[in-house]
Scaffold this active site. Structure first.
Site, PDB file in Angstrom:
ATOM      1  N   ALA A  70       0.841  -1.201   0.000  1.00  0.00           N
ATOM      2  CA  ALA A  70       0.000   0.000   0.000  1.00  0.00           C
ATOM      3  C   ALA A  70       0.875   1.251   0.000  1.00  0.00           C
ATOM      4  O   ALA A  70       0.485   2.290  -0.534  1.00  0.00           O
ATOM      5  CB  ALA A  70      -0.925  -0.012   1.209  1.00  0.00           C
ATOM      6  N   GLN A 179      -7.203  -0.218   6.065  1.00  0.00           N
ATOM      7  CA  GLN A 179      -7.865  -0.795   7.241  1.00  0.00           C
ATOM      8  C   GLN A 179      -9.346  -1.065   7.016  1.00  0.00           C
ATOM      9  O   GLN A 179     -10.054  -1.431   7.954  1.00  0.00           O
ATOM     10  CB  GLN A 179      -7.672   0.126   8.453  1.00  0.00           C
ATOM     11  N   HIS A 199      -2.283  -7.945   2.925  1.00  0.00           N
ATOM     12  CA  HIS A 199      -1.729  -8.584   4.124  1.00  0.00           C
ATOM     13  C   HIS A 199      -2.429  -8.142   5.403  1.00  0.00           C
ATOM     14  O   HIS A 199      -2.133  -8.644   6.486  1.00  0.00           O
ATOM     15  CB  HIS A 199      -0.211  -8.378   4.215  1.00  0.00           C
ATOM     16  N   THR A 235       7.764  -7.475 -14.910  1.00  0.00           N
ATOM     17  CA  THR A 235       7.089  -8.726 -15.254  1.00  0.00           C
ATOM     18  C   THR A 235       5.838  -8.897 -14.402  1.00  0.00           C
ATOM     19  O   THR A 235       5.867  -8.665 -13.183  1.00  0.00           O
ATOM     20  CB  THR A 235       8.034  -9.920 -15.028  1.00  0.00           C
ATOM     21  N   CYS A 319       4.153   1.715  11.347  1.00  0.00           N
ATOM     22  CA  CYS A 319       5.141   2.545  10.648  1.00  0.00           C
ATOM     23  C   CYS A 319       5.415   3.862  11.373  1.00  0.00           C
ATOM     24  O   CYS A 319       6.127   4.723  10.860  1.00  0.00           O
ATOM     25  CB  CYS A 319       4.659   2.846   9.226  1.00  0.00           C
TER      26      CYS A 319
END
Length: 374
Positions: A70, A179, A199, A235, A319
């Site tokens: 994200a 969230q 995740h 790729t 974070c």
């Protein structure tokens, strides 16, 4: 260990890993190659991309750019947009509690001459809509507002925000929905740019998505040739994209059932904790996120002490900088002590009532926390 940090990372689901392994084994051709195995992989990509759009109920006006996180998606949305539209202005409006990947971008853009202005927050955690209306100028090109705030769970009125921004021809709206996606129902067709990462609900770390209207032009961050999108070279990571599909499929198959269950745990916890003197409840929206302040301790102390008891919670967003006041709590409650002492508990459908009761027992006994220095 008792895990209450699902907002930071949700354990990957076995079905997601199985999907990744199957696709990586079955579709090993490069999807950009013209040979049979390459075209087989390209067809699989088109199918997975279509399935993901169907799960998210996106109409034909939208496309998805598959990213590594994200954070990358936010960087691409912000830097890519301002690079494309800076001819119309350099004014950006942002809420007071964005993720560091948004704030970091805006800090960088400020050094490049962009005018960054905060939108005030009301006491209920919502941004001040009337203030936003007054703050938007002719040279405003971007408004950044997080959809579900990561510490208090505040859910913004995204439809009203989108309506306001759309009334200004050269202004664009970005909402970080990290969230919210997979947990709460939203009509994503009301928002121009949306970011998230799987995740947070059982997908893989190292995956992320930027949903955007096809009419919105971005300047790529990564250049280098043909891929799934003109906006991100490389790729096509078919296995990762298929894992995103599987995580979304599982989450959305029981999204309402999961929400109802988590809400029952949330209500039970809040009802019990509000009776405990010396603890302030900072929770304001999503039942997946609970925020408390034990005002006699710093948030970092509460997190460390609970960890000694086998309980995993976090002080703020994973974070964020440790031992600083929560900017989210400060912007809402205007109380530095409350912001310094806050910490986050995040739950999900995997959380049990026994785990909630154990957590309540240990938090209720906070006055006996004497083994560590405050």
């Amino acid at each position: 260990m008792y895990y209450f940090d699902y907002a930071a990372n949700y354990p990957v689901k076995k079905e997601v890993l199985d999907e990744l392994c199957k696709v990586e084994t079955d579709f090993f051709g490069n999807a950009n190659s013209l040979h049979t195995l390459g075209q087989k992989a390209k067809l699989a990509y088109d199918i997975y991309d279509s399935k993901i759009k169907n799960i998210l109920k996106l109409d034909d006006n939208y496309e998805i750019i598959y990213c590594s996180s994200a954070s990358e998606a936010n960087n691409l949305a912000i830097k890519g947009l301002v690079k494309s539209y800076s001819g119309f202005g350099k004014h950006i409006l942002v809420s007071e509690y964005e993720h560091s990947s948004v704030n970091g971008c805006l800090g960088y853009l400020k050094t490049e001459g962009f005018d960054i202005e905060f939108i005030p927050t009301k006491s209920d955690g919502k941004i001040d809509i009337e203030s936003l209306k007054k703050q938007i100028r002719k040279d405003t090109i971007l408004v950044c507002v997080i959809l579900v705030e990561g510490e208090t769970g505040v859910i913004q009125d995204y439809q009203e925000l989108s309506k306001i921004v759309s009334e200004h021809q050269n202004c664009h709206l970005l909402m970080d929905a990290t969230q919210g996606i997979g947990k709460i129902q939203f009509d994503l067709n009301k928002i121009e740019l949306v970011t998230f990462t799987p995740h947070k609900f059982g997908g893989l770390t190292g995956t992320g998505c930027l949903i955007k209207r096809k009419s919105t032009v971005l300047t790529p961050l990564i250049h280098g040739g043909k891929s799934a999108s003109i906006y991100r070279s490389g790729t096509i990571p078919l296995g990762l994209i298929s894992s995103t599909y599987k995580a979304l499929e599982i989450a959305y198959s029981k999204i309402d059932e999961n929400y109802t269950y988590v809400k029952s745990l949330y209500d039970y916890f809040i009802d019990n904790i509000k009776r405990v003197q010396g603890i302030k409840n900072n929770s304001l929206g999503s039942p997946y996120i609970i925020n408390l302040s034990i005002t006699v301790y710093r948030g970092s102390y509460s997190v460390s002490y609970l960890n000694q008891l086998g309980i995993c919670v976090s002080q703020k967003s994973a974070c964020s900088i440790v031992n600083t006041p929560s900017k989210s709590i400060m912007s809402i409650f205007k109380d530095k002590q409350r912001a310094l002492s806050s910490f986050r508990i995040s739950i999900c459908e995997k959380t049990t009532m026994d785990e909630i009761n154990y957590l309540l027992e240990k938090i209720r006994g906070y006055k006996s926390w004497k083994d560590m220095k405050k």
